[in-house]
Design an enzyme around this catalytic site. Structure first.
Site, PDB file in Angstrom:
ATOM      1  N   VAL A 260       0.897  -1.153   0.000  1.00  0.00           N
ATOM      2  CA  VAL A 260       0.000   0.000   0.000  1.00  0.00           C
ATOM      3  C   VAL A 260       0.936   1.204   0.000  1.00  0.00           C
ATOM      4  O   VAL A 260       1.550   1.508   1.009  1.00  0.00           O
ATOM      5  CB  VAL A 260      -0.910   0.020   1.242  1.00  0.00           C
ATOM      6  CG1 VAL A 260      -1.743   1.293   1.278  1.00  0.00           C
ATOM      7  CG2 VAL A 260      -1.814  -1.202   1.246  1.00  0.00           C
ATOM      8  N   PRO A 261       1.082   1.857  -1.142  1.00  0.00           N
ATOM      9  CA  PRO A 261       2.225   2.757  -1.331  1.00  0.00           C
ATOM     10  C   PRO A 261       2.102   4.082  -0.593  1.00  0.00           C
ATOM     11  O   PRO A 261       1.935   5.125  -1.194  1.00  0.00           O
ATOM     12  CB  PRO A 261       2.259   2.972  -2.843  1.00  0.00           C
ATOM     13  CG  PRO A 261       0.859   2.760  -3.291  1.00  0.00           C
ATOM     14  CD  PRO A 261       0.235   1.779  -2.346  1.00  0.00           C
ATOM     15  N   CYS A 262       2.239   4.033   0.713  1.00  0.00           N
ATOM     16  CA  CYS A 262       2.115   5.260   1.490  1.00  0.00           C
ATOM     17  C   CYS A 262       3.321   6.162   1.272  1.00  0.00           C
ATOM     18  O   CYS A 262       3.277   7.333   1.607  1.00  0.00           O
ATOM     19  CB  CYS A 262       1.923   4.945   2.972  1.00  0.00           C
ATOM     20  SG  CYS A 262       3.234   3.955   3.680  1.00  0.00           S
ATOM     21  N   HIS A 263       4.391   5.614   0.689  1.00  0.00           N
ATOM     22  CA  HIS A 263       5.553   6.467   0.415  1.00  0.00           C
ATOM     23  C   HIS A 263       5.273   7.413  -0.743  1.00  0.00           C
ATOM     24  O   HIS A 263       6.054   8.311  -1.008  1.00  0.00           O
ATOM     25  CB  HIS A 263       6.769   5.590   0.108  1.00  0.00           C
ATOM     26  CG  HIS A 263       6.546   4.602  -0.984  1.00  0.00           C
ATOM     27  ND1 HIS A 263       5.824   3.436  -0.806  1.00  0.00           N
ATOM     28  CD2 HIS A 263       6.921   4.607  -2.282  1.00  0.00           C
ATOM     29  CE1 HIS A 263       5.788   2.769  -1.946  1.00  0.00           C
ATOM     30  NE2 HIS A 263       6.436   3.449  -2.859  1.00  0.00           N
ATOM     31  N   ARG A 264       4.146   7.195  -1.456  1.00  0.00           N
ATOM     32  CA  ARG A 264       3.809   8.092  -2.553  1.00  0.00           C
ATOM     33  C   ARG A 264       2.890   9.222  -2.102  1.00  0.00           C
ATOM     34  O   ARG A 264       2.312   9.918  -2.927  1.00  0.00           O
ATOM     35  CB  ARG A 264       3.160   7.313  -3.698  1.00  0.00           C
ATOM     36  CG  ARG A 264       4.094   6.293  -4.316  1.00  0.00           C
ATOM     37  CD  ARG A 264       3.495   5.604  -5.519  1.00  0.00           C
ATOM     38  NE  ARG A 264       4.224   4.370  -5.810  1.00  0.00           N
ATOM     39  CZ  ARG A 264       3.663   3.268  -6.282  1.00  0.00           C
ATOM     40  NH1 ARG A 264       2.357   3.249  -6.530  1.00  0.00           N
ATOM     41  NH2 ARG A 264       4.385   2.189  -6.502  1.00  0.00           N
TER      42      ARG A 264
END
Length: 294
Positions: A260-264
């Site tokens: 779940v790309p929370c770094h984006r």
DNA sequence: ACAAGGATAGAAA
DNA sequence: TTTCTATCCTTGT
């Protein structure tokens, strides 16, 4: 309990690139700590006791980028570019294209399912979670699997495994934890190998959180590789345009980082305002992804 | 119920 | 750049 065994055995399974991340991590740290003096690549190499040529190799092996390109991928400028202020509202676009729902989301081909509110409040009671640490491109990865799919993914540097485990396990205090490397290994290979992302059957993911959190995490899944959104973009997307602060808090509680790309998720200025597993790791992920796109 | 605290954002000084 | 503040979901008491 399985805790002790999982801590004592931080794995040396796969990943010949395991050492690469250590180098990358230190380079990023030097760049951001001493960003005033803008150390040259050669200076950095010397400080690490390596030759520039070695460093060159490390970066191309790890990210598919030259050191110069990688360094650029970690700047504020690049972050702003990821936000793509050239128009197209990213999240809505994804919805219109029919990319949402149970089908394909994310470049990693994820099908997601949310636990019912009841199960969320139960704090994991009656849930069996299989877990293990594995080396990954971003340090040690703690993988947690339920029979409904991937439920947790956390990161740490070698030696920090106990804190990482406590952090993750504490999110479902009543769950039953079993170390099961055989199960987790399958997921790890799939998650960190971009070549495996083309597979036809999606990676099963189960989102365990409050209703609000789940809606935020679902928004994150719609951000394509090589793009980014702001916290307020997400707030808009879930129909609560003034809740960007709450969105930030929810993003920070994402239990399945990277997948779940929370770094984006970035601040409106393009600044990386925080990351549960350390800002350095967030930069590394964005740099690594820059290599996937280019 | 209530209060405190975030991975925010925008405005003001 | 730093500080102030409107905002709102969570979590602990």
């Amino acid at each position: 309990m399985s805790l002790a065994s999982s801590l004592q055995n931080p794995t040396t399974d796969i990943t010949p690139e395991g050492d690469d991340y250590e180098t990358v991590r230190r380079v990023i740290e030097m760049l951001t700590l001493d960003y005033r003096e803008q150390p040259a690549l050669e200076t950095i190499a010397v400080r690490l006791g390596q030759s520039p040529t070695q460093l060159q190799k490390t970066f191309t092996r790890w990210a598919g980028l030259s050191p110069k390109a990688f360094l650029q991928a970690v700047t504020l400028d690049h972050a702003k570019r990821l936000l793509g202020n050239e128009g197209l509202p990213l999240l809505e676009t994804a919805l219109e294209l029919g990319l949402s729902g149970p089908g394909r989301l994310h470049d990693l081909f994820v099908s997601h399912e949310a636990m019912s509110p009841g199960e969320w409040k139960a704090k994991g009671a009656g849930l069996t979670i299989r877990h293990a640490f594995h080396p990954s491109p971003f340090g040690q990865a703690l993988v947690m699997i339920t029979d409904r799919g991937l439920a947790g993914l956390g990161f740490c540097d070698p030696g920090e495994e106990p804190a990482c485990y406590a952090d993750m396990a504490g999110r479902w205090p009543l769950a039953h934890f079993v170390e099961d490397r055989a199960t987790t290994e399958i997921y790890v290979k799939r998650i960190f190998d971009p070549n495996a992302w083309q597979a036809e059957q999606p990676l099963r993911v189960v989102l365990i959180g409050s209703d609000f959190q789940v809606r935020v995490w679902q928004s994150l899944l719609q951000i394509p590789l090589g793009r980014a959104v702001t916290y307020s973009d997400i707030a808009q997307n879930i129909g609560q345009p003034t809740a960007s602060r709450a969105v930030g808090a929810a993003v920070g509680r994402n239990p399945i980082s990277f997948v779940v790309p929370c770094h984006r998720a970035l601040g409106k200025s393009g600044a990386l305002t925080g990351y549960h597993w350390g800002l350095t790791r967030k930069r590394a992920m964005l740099g690594w992804e820059a290599g996937c796109v280019g």
